[in-house]
Structure formats: C-alpha cells, structure tokens
Scaffold this active site. Structure first.
Site, PDB file in Angstrom:
ATOM      1  N   HIS A  11      20.270  33.144 -15.644  1.00  0.00           N
ATOM      2  CA  HIS A  11      19.665  33.443 -16.955  1.00  0.00           C
ATOM      3  C   HIS A  11      19.884  34.937 -17.241  1.00  0.00           C
ATOM      4  O   HIS A  11      19.936  35.740 -16.305  1.00  0.00           O
ATOM      5  CB  HIS A  11      18.167  33.117 -16.845  1.00  0.00           C
ATOM      6  CG  HIS A  11      17.402  33.230 -18.131  1.00  0.00           C
ATOM      7  ND1 HIS A  11      16.970  34.431 -18.659  1.00  0.00           N
ATOM      8  CD2 HIS A  11      16.961  32.275 -18.987  1.00  0.00           C
ATOM      9  CE1 HIS A  11      16.299  34.204 -19.780  1.00  0.00           C
ATOM     10  NE2 HIS A  11      16.283  32.906 -20.006  1.00  0.00           N
ATOM     11  N   ASP A  39      15.078  34.119  -8.466  1.00  0.00           N
ATOM     12  CA  ASP A  39      14.494  33.853  -9.775  1.00  0.00           C
ATOM     13  C   ASP A  39      13.907  32.439  -9.712  1.00  0.00           C
ATOM     14  O   ASP A  39      14.639  31.450  -9.720  1.00  0.00           O
ATOM     15  CB  ASP A  39      15.595  33.960 -10.842  1.00  0.00           C
ATOM     16  CG  ASP A  39      15.108  33.574 -12.236  1.00  0.00           C
ATOM     17  OD1 ASP A  39      14.006  32.985 -12.345  1.00  0.00           O
ATOM     18  OD2 ASP A  39      15.836  33.841 -13.209  1.00  0.00           O
ATOM     19  N   GLN A  96      12.376  28.429 -12.815  1.00  0.00           N
ATOM     20  CA  GLN A  96      12.528  26.982 -13.005  1.00  0.00           C
ATOM     21  C   GLN A  96      12.259  26.189 -11.727  1.00  0.00           C
ATOM     22  O   GLN A  96      12.414  24.969 -11.728  1.00  0.00           O
ATOM     23  CB  GLN A  96      13.945  26.654 -13.526  1.00  0.00           C
ATOM     24  CG  GLN A  96      14.308  27.308 -14.848  1.00  0.00           C
ATOM     25  CD  GLN A  96      13.484  26.795 -16.034  1.00  0.00           C
ATOM     26  OE1 GLN A  96      12.769  25.795 -15.952  1.00  0.00           O
ATOM     27  NE2 GLN A  96      13.580  27.493 -17.154  1.00  0.00           N
ATOM     28  N   LYS A 139       5.640  28.624 -17.798  1.00  0.00           N
ATOM     29  CA  LYS A 139       6.505  27.481 -17.473  1.00  0.00           C
ATOM     30  C   LYS A 139       5.832  26.560 -16.467  1.00  0.00           C
ATOM     31  O   LYS A 139       6.444  25.601 -15.982  1.00  0.00           O
ATOM     32  CB  LYS A 139       7.837  27.978 -16.915  1.00  0.00           C
ATOM     33  CG  LYS A 139       8.674  28.770 -17.937  1.00  0.00           C
ATOM     34  CD  LYS A 139      10.025  29.089 -17.369  1.00  0.00           C
ATOM     35  CE  LYS A 139      10.754  30.172 -18.143  1.00  0.00           C
ATOM     36  NZ  LYS A 139      11.192  29.767 -19.479  1.00  0.00           N
ATOM     37  N   CYS A 164      20.207  31.376 -23.073  1.00  0.00           N
ATOM     38  CA  CYS A 164      20.201  32.696 -22.409  1.00  0.00           C
ATOM     39  C   CYS A 164      21.053  32.674 -21.148  1.00  0.00           C
ATOM     40  O   CYS A 164      20.679  33.267 -20.123  1.00  0.00           O
ATOM     41  CB  CYS A 164      18.788  33.170 -22.095  1.00  0.00           C
ATOM     42  SG  CYS A 164      17.766  33.335 -23.535  1.00  0.00           S
TER      43      CYS A 164
HETATM   44  N1  7TS Z   1      14.953  32.929 -15.428  1.00  0.00           N
HETATM   45  C1  7TS Z   1      15.175  31.636 -15.702  1.00  0.00           C
HETATM   46  C2  7TS Z   1      15.921  30.786 -14.721  1.00  0.00           C
HETATM   47  C3  7TS Z   1      14.660  31.104 -16.883  1.00  0.00           C
HETATM   48  O1  7TS Z   1      14.880  29.810 -17.150  1.00  0.00           O
HETATM   49  C4  7TS Z   1      13.949  31.927 -17.785  1.00  0.00           C
HETATM   50  C5  7TS Z   1      13.467  31.430 -19.105  1.00  0.00           C
HETATM   51  C6  7TS Z   1      13.734  33.265 -17.428  1.00  0.00           C
HETATM   52  C7  7TS Z   1      14.254  33.731 -16.239  1.00  0.00           C
HETATM   53  C8  7TS Z   1      12.932  34.178 -18.275  1.00  0.00           C
HETATM   54  O2  7TS Z   1      11.597  33.787 -18.299  1.00  0.00           O
HETATM   55  P1  7TS Z   1      10.540  34.518 -19.232  1.00  0.00           P
HETATM   56  O3  7TS Z   1       9.297  33.730 -19.060  1.00  0.00           O
HETATM   57  O4  7TS Z   1      10.421  35.915 -18.752  1.00  0.00           O
HETATM   58  O5  7TS Z   1      11.100  34.449 -20.624  1.00  0.00           O
HETATM   59  N2  7TS Z   1      14.166  30.326 -19.601  1.00  0.00           N
HETATM   60  C9  7TS Z   1      14.080  29.836 -20.841  1.00  0.00           C
HETATM   61  C10 7TS Z   1      14.810  28.711 -21.225  1.00  0.00           C
HETATM   62  O6  7TS Z   1      15.571  28.105 -20.499  1.00  0.00           O
HETATM   63  N3  7TS Z   1      14.538  28.450 -22.540  1.00  0.00           N
HETATM   64  O7  7TS Z   1      13.660  29.360 -22.975  1.00  0.00           O
HETATM   65  C11 7TS Z   1      13.381  30.239 -21.937  1.00  0.00           C
END
Ligand code: 7TS
Length: 427
Positions: free
Chosen positions: A140, A217, A220, A243, A384
């Site tokens: 990401h 990371d 997910q 999430k 992303c």
């Molecule tokens: N890393 C991964 C693997 C992610 O899927 C996401 C967000 C992030 C980092 C960033 O997370 P945040 O909470 O700091 O924004 N992924 C997604 C997605 O897949 N669709 O919207 C956000």
C-alpha cells in the site's frame, strides 16, 4: 497474473460451512439493519473500513457521558477513570498482539501514521547513504511513500521483492533481495488488493540474520486472523483500529522494546517529556515518549471494546469463516464469463479480499451499478497500490473484502450485480 475465468471449480456446488453464528453477529451491527430503497445493505468494502458493533459505539458514548477527562494528569476521579480506561485499552492491545509489554504499544491515528512514526523516528536515526530498504511490489502507498521520502533524504535506496504471476512472493527471491546493505524489510502481512498472506515470519528470520530490522504492515491481517508479534518475530507491527471494528482515528504501532529504546522521539510536545529546560528536554518513559499531546482517548477505549468483541468471537473462527467465503467467492466469480480474478487461487493462501475485472467494464462503472441495483458496496480504483496495478498491467480493479458479518448471500448479491452490469454493457 490474472486468473482467467474458467469453468466452475469441481466443488463449486458444495455449500461452505460457516463456522460463525453470522445471523447473531449481524444483529450486533446497527448499520447492517439499515435498508436503502427497501433493500438491505451488502457491505463488501471492509478492506477500506469496517462497520462498528453496538458495544464499540456504546463504549465511546459511555466515555463521553460518564468519565470524559484528559489522561495522565488529573488528580480527580474522572481523570483517574479515563486514564485507567485508556491504559486498559493499551493492555488489551498488548494481549491481542501478544506483545511482551505495554511499553511496546504506541497509539497512533492509524497504520499510515504508525509507519511514518517508524520512518521518521527510527529511519532518520538508523538509515544512511548507501543503505537499502526492501519492500514488495504489493505494498500500500502508506508502506512505500514514507520510505521513498526517507531514502531520498538519506541517499539510500528502495529495493523491491518481486511478486509472482499467481500474486505470491517467492521466498527464495525475497531472501535473495536481503543484502548486508539492507537496514529494513518493510512488508505487508496481507495485500489489500490480492489478499495474499505473505511469509513474514520466514522473511523476518532472513532479515535478522543479515542484521536488518523488520516492519510488518498489519492493516489487513490484524483484523482477520490471530497475530502474535513475538511468533512473527517482527520489530515493528502497524495496524488501524477502523479496519477491525474500532473507530477511525486510532491505530497502533508495536515496536520491539530493544528497538524502541534506541529511538529518538517522533513528535515533541506535551506528555512525551520528563523535564523541559530552556534549551533542551528529557523524555518520558515508554511508550508515552512516543505519544505527544492529548491522545485520542475515546477512540482508544473504542479500540479496546473492539478487541473485546473480536476476541470474544475468536480470531481463529473469523479467519476460517473468511477462508470459506473467499473460496465460495472465487468459485462463483470464476464461473462468470469475462471475469478476471487476481491473486492466489487457493483461499488458504489469502485473506478475504478478492480483486477482479469484468471484461472491459471500468471498475468504477461496475461499482456504481452493483450499488445502484443491489446496494452492494465494493471499492474500485488503484486501492493505493499503483506499483502493484502496474505489475498487474491494469489501471484499476474492483474489489470485494469480507468480514465476520458477511455471508454467502452477500457473495450471491455481488455476482448478481455483476451479471446485471454485463447485460447493461453487453459484455
Ligand atoms: N496498509 C494497508 C495494507 C492498507 O490496506 C491500508 C489501507 C493502509 C496501510 C493505510 O491504512 P490507514 O488506516 O492509515 O488509511 N487500505 C485501504 C484500502 O484498501 N482501501 O481504503 C483504505
């Protein structure tokens, strides 16, 4: 890389065996009772953010209605209660990740801020000219851009572990990418596009024997499967509360204590200091040294409630449920002509994320149609992960992601929506 649509898999008609009482779980989520245009909501955008159970919503309301106060400073009962609940959420997070100590649990705004904390506080102290940071092609942007900024500043280099055509990482190639110059391997546990579950434990072993540190990371993974940071043997682990049934604006960075002890602070300000003099300051104990300013108290308490909720159901059961749903989704989607699926074919090698394209229908059109016809919420775009889109040779995909409250009926609605979109576009 794409899995071309094929005949139904041999066991396509075998019913999945859900291991959760999903009907009961669905009643815990007020939003899932909502109807739009007389139809239920089919929420499949869980990789972006998840819905919140009543217990989490109530925990936040209860904080504001009963013991709202700032933490770590009050000499009165409300402040003591707020501090106990905030630090209680930290202990729940520690147990959730099986970290050795609450000193290793830093609250942040989310995964993005967690990774930036690592890049600024650790990266600026320990990465120098000629060093290498190793990532994968499926990261990401939140686990790429902070490292791009760092290597540019330090004249270091960003290297990539390639991904195979089936959407997995070849462990040998990953290990071969680690060199004596590697300072950090920063890798996603689960791809937010392909769903691939990466062999982070094995990669961590190789990285450590080369003297590198490892950042995982977990945005997910932590919501969907049991995570044990000590078994993974990672040095950093980042996650986002929103999430995993918690509110937005709260996240976690786990840092192994021996690494954290060597790191300068990230942000300066209140709460992270011990003493401030006219020209310098000394730092608070761990983990507060890394939590400058008034923290997000209410949402940390909400995260604690989400952890209680998820552990009450069981992360093993959630994982099994998602594997069954993913298997079912792969079977149903691959039986639809013109559907191209991405990622590993074997549901056990992946989490509950399924990306796909349908002929030449633009994913945004597809998402709009399945929403307008059947209230099916999916995401369309580059997710992303633009370097991954380039690797897949597509500008965008449609994506469905499952969670504990999703059912086979949700997958059926998605497939029905796709069939209707195909009729409209004559694909
Ligand atoms: N890393 C991964 C693997 C992610 O899927 C996401 C967000 C992030 C980092 C960033 O997370 P945040 O909470 O700091 O924004 N992924 C997604 C997605 O897949 N669709 O919207 C956000």
């Amino acid at each position: 890389m794409p899995l071309k649509s094929t005949a139904p898999a041999p066991d396509a008609h075998r019913a999945a065996r859900p291991s959760l009482d999903v009907d009961r779980i669905r009643r815990d989520f007020p939003i899932l009772l909502r109807e739009i245009g007389g139809k239920r909501i089919v929420y499949l955008d869980n990789p972006a953010t998840t819905q919140k159970p009543r217990t989490v919503i109530d925990a936040i309301i209860h904080f504001y209605e009963h013991y709202n106060a700032n933490v770590h400073r009050g000499a009165y009962k409300l402040a003591e209660e707020a501090t106990a609940a905030y630090e209680g959420a930290r202990e729940k997070t520690r147990a959730f990740l099986n970290a050795a100590s609450t000193e290793e649990i830093i609250f942040t705004r989310g995964t993005t801020e967690s990774i930036n904390l690592a890049a600024y506080a650790w990266g600026r102290a320990y990465v120098s000219a000629g060093d290498e940071i190793l990532v994968t092609e499926m990261e990401h942007h939140s686990n790429l851009v902070p490292w791009q900024i760092l290597v540019k500043e330090k004249q270091a280099a960003l290297k990539y572990i390639p991904i195979e055509d089936d959407g997995t990482i070849d462990l040998q190639k990953a290990v071969a990418g680690i060199s004596p110059k590697t300072r950090l391997v920063a890798i996603t546990h689960v791809s937010n596009v392909l769903g691939t579950v990466n062999p982070v434990c094995e990669i961590a072993k190789a990285a450590h024997s080369a003297g590198a540190v490892v950042l995982v990371d977990g945005a997910q993974s932590a919501p969907h499967m049991p995570v044990d940071v000590r078994a993974l043997d990672c040095d950093f682990f980042a996650l986002s509360g929103h999430k995993m049934c918690a509110p937005t604006g709260i996240g976690v960075l786990y840092v192994r204590k021996s690494v954290l002890e060597t790191m300068p602070p990230f942000h300066g300000g209140g709460d992270m200091i011990r003493q401030v003099y006219r020209d310098h300051a000394t730092w608070n104990d761990l983990p507060w040294k890394f939590e400058a300013g008034t923290p997000n108290i209410a949402d940390a308490i909400g995260l604690g409630a989400a952890i209680d909720y998820l552990t009450g159901i069981g992360l093993d059961a959630i994982r099994e449920h998602e594997i069954e749903l993913t298997r079912y989704a792969i079977q149903r989607l691959s039986a639809v002509p013109s559907v191209t699926l991405y990622g590993p074919r074997d549901a056990r090698l992946r989490a509950g994320v399924v990306s796909f394209n349908v002929g030449d229908i633009h994913p945004h059109d597809l998402a709009t149609i399945v929403d307008s016809k059947l209230n099916v919420a999916i995401r369309a775009g580059h997710h992303c992960a633009q370097p991954l889109m380039n690797r897949l040779n597509v500008p965008a995909t449609a994506r469905a992601g499952f969670y504990l409250y999703n059912t086979e009926a949700d997958v059926d609605s998605l497939v029905e929506g796709i069939v209707q979109a195909k009729e409209i576009f004559k694909v």
